[in-house]
Design a protein around this motif. Structure first.
Motif, PDB file in Angstrom:
ATOM      1  N   THR A   1      -4.895   3.373   9.181  1.00  0.00           N
ATOM      2  CA  THR A   1      -5.490   3.258  10.514  1.00  0.00           C
ATOM      3  C   THR A   1      -4.902   2.023  11.182  1.00  0.00           C
ATOM      4  OG1 THR A   1      -7.558   4.247   9.773  1.00  0.00           O
ATOM      5  CG2 THR A   1      -7.644   2.988  11.817  1.00  0.00           C
TER       6      THR A   1
ATOM      7  N   ALA B   1     -10.294   6.719   9.473  1.00  0.00           N
ATOM      8  CA  ALA B   1      -9.716   7.105   8.180  1.00  0.00           C
ATOM      9  C   ALA B   1     -10.628   8.110   7.482  1.00  0.00           C
ATOM     10  CB  ALA B   1      -9.503   5.872   7.302  1.00  0.00           C
ATOM     11  N   ARG B   2     -11.913   7.912   7.567  1.00  0.00           N
ATOM     12  CA  ARG B   2     -12.833   8.888   6.974  1.00  0.00           C
ATOM     13  C   ARG B   2     -12.599  10.266   7.609  1.00  0.00           C
ATOM     14  NH1 ARG B   2     -17.045   8.538   3.952  1.00  0.00           N
ATOM     15  NH2 ARG B   2     -17.444   6.318   4.219  1.00  0.00           N
TER      16      ARG B   2
ATOM     17  N   GLY C   1     -14.456   4.765  11.554  1.00  0.00           N
ATOM     18  CA  GLY C   1     -14.530   6.109  10.979  1.00  0.00           C
ATOM     19  C   GLY C   1     -13.277   6.955  11.111  1.00  0.00           C
TER      20      GLY C   1
ATOM     21  N   SER D   1       0.810  -1.224   0.000  1.00  0.00           N
ATOM     22  CA  SER D   1       0.000   0.000   0.000  1.00  0.00           C
ATOM     23  C   SER D   1       0.836   1.265   0.000  1.00  0.00           C
ATOM     24  CB  SER D   1      -0.912   0.026   1.232  1.00  0.00           C
ATOM     25  OG  SER D   1      -2.016  -0.824   1.038  1.00  0.00           O
TER      26      SER D   1
ATOM     27  N   VAL E   1      -2.065   6.986   3.938  1.00  0.00           N
ATOM     28  CA  VAL E   1      -3.348   6.871   4.649  1.00  0.00           C
ATOM     29  C   VAL E   1      -3.370   5.529   5.382  1.00  0.00           C
ATOM     30  CG1 VAL E   1      -5.852   6.802   4.398  1.00  0.00           C
ATOM     31  CG2 VAL E   1      -4.483   8.295   2.909  1.00  0.00           C
TER      32      VAL E   1
ATOM     33  N   GLY F   1     -12.530   0.412  11.102  1.00  0.00           N
ATOM     34  CA  GLY F   1     -13.986   0.243  11.015  1.00  0.00           C
ATOM     35  C   GLY F   1     -14.768   1.191  11.913  1.00  0.00           C
TER      36      GLY F   1
HETATM   37  C1  LIG Z   1      -8.064   1.682   4.375  1.00  0.00           C
HETATM   38  C2  LIG Z   1      -8.042   2.022   5.849  1.00  0.00           C
HETATM   39  C3  LIG Z   1      -7.194   3.278   6.018  1.00  0.00           C
HETATM   40  C4  LIG Z   1      -9.477   2.300   6.329  1.00  0.00           C
HETATM   41  O1  LIG Z   1      -9.395   2.727   7.682  1.00  0.00           O
HETATM   42  P1  LIG Z   1     -10.659   2.698   8.687  1.00  0.00           P
HETATM   43  O2  LIG Z   1     -10.352   3.659   9.778  1.00  0.00           O
HETATM   44  O3  LIG Z   1     -10.970   1.312   9.060  1.00  0.00           O
HETATM   45  O4  LIG Z   1     -11.819   3.275   7.762  1.00  0.00           O
HETATM   46  P2  LIG Z   1     -13.177   3.929   8.232  1.00  0.00           P
HETATM   47  O5  LIG Z   1     -13.703   3.204   9.422  1.00  0.00           O
HETATM   48  O6  LIG Z   1     -12.988   5.402   8.352  1.00  0.00           O
HETATM   49  O7  LIG Z   1     -14.128   3.609   7.014  1.00  0.00           O
HETATM   50  C5  LIG Z   1     -14.354   4.563   6.018  1.00  0.00           C
HETATM   51  C6  LIG Z   1     -14.880   3.887   4.761  1.00  0.00           C
HETATM   52  O8  LIG Z   1     -13.889   3.040   4.185  1.00  0.00           O
HETATM   53  C7  LIG Z   1     -14.542   1.939   3.555  1.00  0.00           C
HETATM   54  N1  LIG Z   1     -14.126   0.722   4.227  1.00  0.00           N
HETATM   55  C8  LIG Z   1     -13.511   0.605   5.434  1.00  0.00           C
HETATM   56  N2  LIG Z   1     -13.250  -0.680   5.702  1.00  0.00           N
HETATM   57  C9  LIG Z   1     -13.708  -1.381   4.649  1.00  0.00           C
HETATM   58  C10 LIG Z   1     -13.681  -2.751   4.315  1.00  0.00           C
HETATM   59  N3  LIG Z   1     -13.144  -3.670   5.141  1.00  0.00           N
HETATM   60  N4  LIG Z   1     -14.209  -3.131   3.129  1.00  0.00           N
HETATM   61  C11 LIG Z   1     -14.733  -2.212   2.272  1.00  0.00           C
HETATM   62  N5  LIG Z   1     -14.775  -0.890   2.528  1.00  0.00           N
HETATM   63  C12 LIG Z   1     -14.258  -0.495   3.692  1.00  0.00           C
HETATM   64  C13 LIG Z   1     -16.033   2.168   3.710  1.00  0.00           C
HETATM   65  O9  LIG Z   1     -16.460   2.941   2.583  1.00  0.00           O
HETATM   66  C14 LIG Z   1     -16.069   2.997   4.984  1.00  0.00           C
HETATM   67  O10 LIG Z   1     -17.220   3.774   5.086  1.00  0.00           O
HETATM   68  P3  LIG Z   1     -18.503   3.243   5.908  1.00  0.00           P
HETATM   69  O11 LIG Z   1     -17.983   2.842   7.278  1.00  0.00           O
HETATM   70  O12 LIG Z   1     -19.394   4.428   5.940  1.00  0.00           O
HETATM   71  O13 LIG Z   1     -19.007   2.091   5.129  1.00  0.00           O
HETATM   72  C15 LIG Z   1      -7.469   0.851   6.716  1.00  0.00           C
HETATM   73  O14 LIG Z   1      -8.169  -0.329   6.398  1.00  0.00           O
HETATM   74  C16 LIG Z   1      -5.990   0.615   6.523  1.00  0.00           C
HETATM   75  O15 LIG Z   1      -5.171   1.266   7.166  1.00  0.00           O
HETATM   76  N6  LIG Z   1      -5.613  -0.324   5.607  1.00  0.00           N
HETATM   77  C17 LIG Z   1      -4.224  -0.668   5.370  1.00  0.00           C
HETATM   78  C18 LIG Z   1      -3.436   0.448   4.721  1.00  0.00           C
HETATM   79  C19 LIG Z   1      -4.041   0.944   3.433  1.00  0.00           C
HETATM   80  O16 LIG Z   1      -4.511   0.205   2.589  1.00  0.00           O
HETATM   81  N7  LIG Z   1      -3.967   2.282   3.259  1.00  0.00           N
HETATM   82  C20 LIG Z   1      -4.415   2.951   2.074  1.00  0.00           C
HETATM   83  C21 LIG Z   1      -3.244   3.377   1.292  1.00  0.00           C
HETATM   84  S1  LIG Z   1      -3.727   4.099  -0.284  1.00  0.00           S
END
Ligand SMILES: CC(C)(COP(=O)(O)OP(=O)(O)OC[C@H]1O[C@@H](n2cnc3c(N)ncnc32)[C@H](O)[C@@H]1OP(=O)(O)O)[C@@H](O)C(=O)NCCC(=O)NCCS
Length: 170
Positions: A94, A104-105, A102, A31, A92, A100
């Protein structure tokens, strides 16, 4: 429920950020383009210099009770005259235990709101691995649109990884 304190990082947050940065590069190496050995943001000195620059920031979500840094999104404006309308989002992440909920949002929303306030910005761009469905879902839900795919954007431990290029046009 975790209450989040969401704000831009300052000098006092550098050590917490560097620890989370090292964690993210190990958690999902496909990522992020950087490795710990070649990453400016893993180095406290380089990081301080980066966030001291104008229009170059990191949004962070902290646990309001413990003060722990849970999620981050870096974003910066391109500096040269012809590309000053473009902002790039990077790093980006979390921490797994806080996903899960909010976080990252929240950091992405702060990044977008801040960049919208920079005069003349028209384009917020980012790249996301095609193996990161959660990130893709997040960006799509915030209005980012896919404009291209780079089939071999990086090679991680001998395996090719594609990246999707996305943008939010303001
Ligand atoms: C991607 C990532 C940053 C999301 O972080 P998070 O804090 O869990 O996300 P949020 O709780 O703010 O969720 C925001 C939105 O992301 C999407 N989302 C989050 N987890 C998801 C999942 N497992 N599957 C599909 N969509 C997902 C949804 O659209 C969600 O909105 P909703 O809760 O209203 O449905 C996290 O999973 C992560 O750190 N992943 C590994 C690193 C990575 O891939 N970074 C991105 C680099 S480009």
């Amino acid at each position: 429920m975790t209450v989040l304190d969401v704000r831009l990082l300052g000098d006092a947050d550098v050590d917490a950020y560097v620890a989370l940065r090292r964690e993210m590069l190990a958690d999902t190496p496909w990522s992020f383009l950087a490795t710990p050995e070649d990453d400016v943001a893993c180095d406290p000195v380089g990081l301080r210099a980066r966030i001291a620059q104008d229009q170059n920031d990191i949004a962070g979500a902290f646990d309001a009770t413990t003060g722990a840094l849970l999620a981050v999104a870096g974003f910066g404006r391109m500096q040269r005259q012809k590309v000053r309308h473009r902002v790039g989002v990077w790093g980006v992440y979390t921490t797994p235990a806080a996903r899960g909920r909010g976080a990252a949002r929240a950091v992405m929303t702060l990044a977008i709101t801040t960049a919208r306030g920079w005069d003349g910005v028209r384009w917020i761009g980012l790249s996301v691995s095609d193996e990161a469905p959660a990130a893709l879902g997040l960006y799509e839900s915030l209005g980012f649109e896919l404009w291209g795919t780079e089939p071999v954007a990086m090679v991680v431990q001998g395996r090719d990884h594609a990246e999707l290029h996305m943008a939010l046009e303001l």
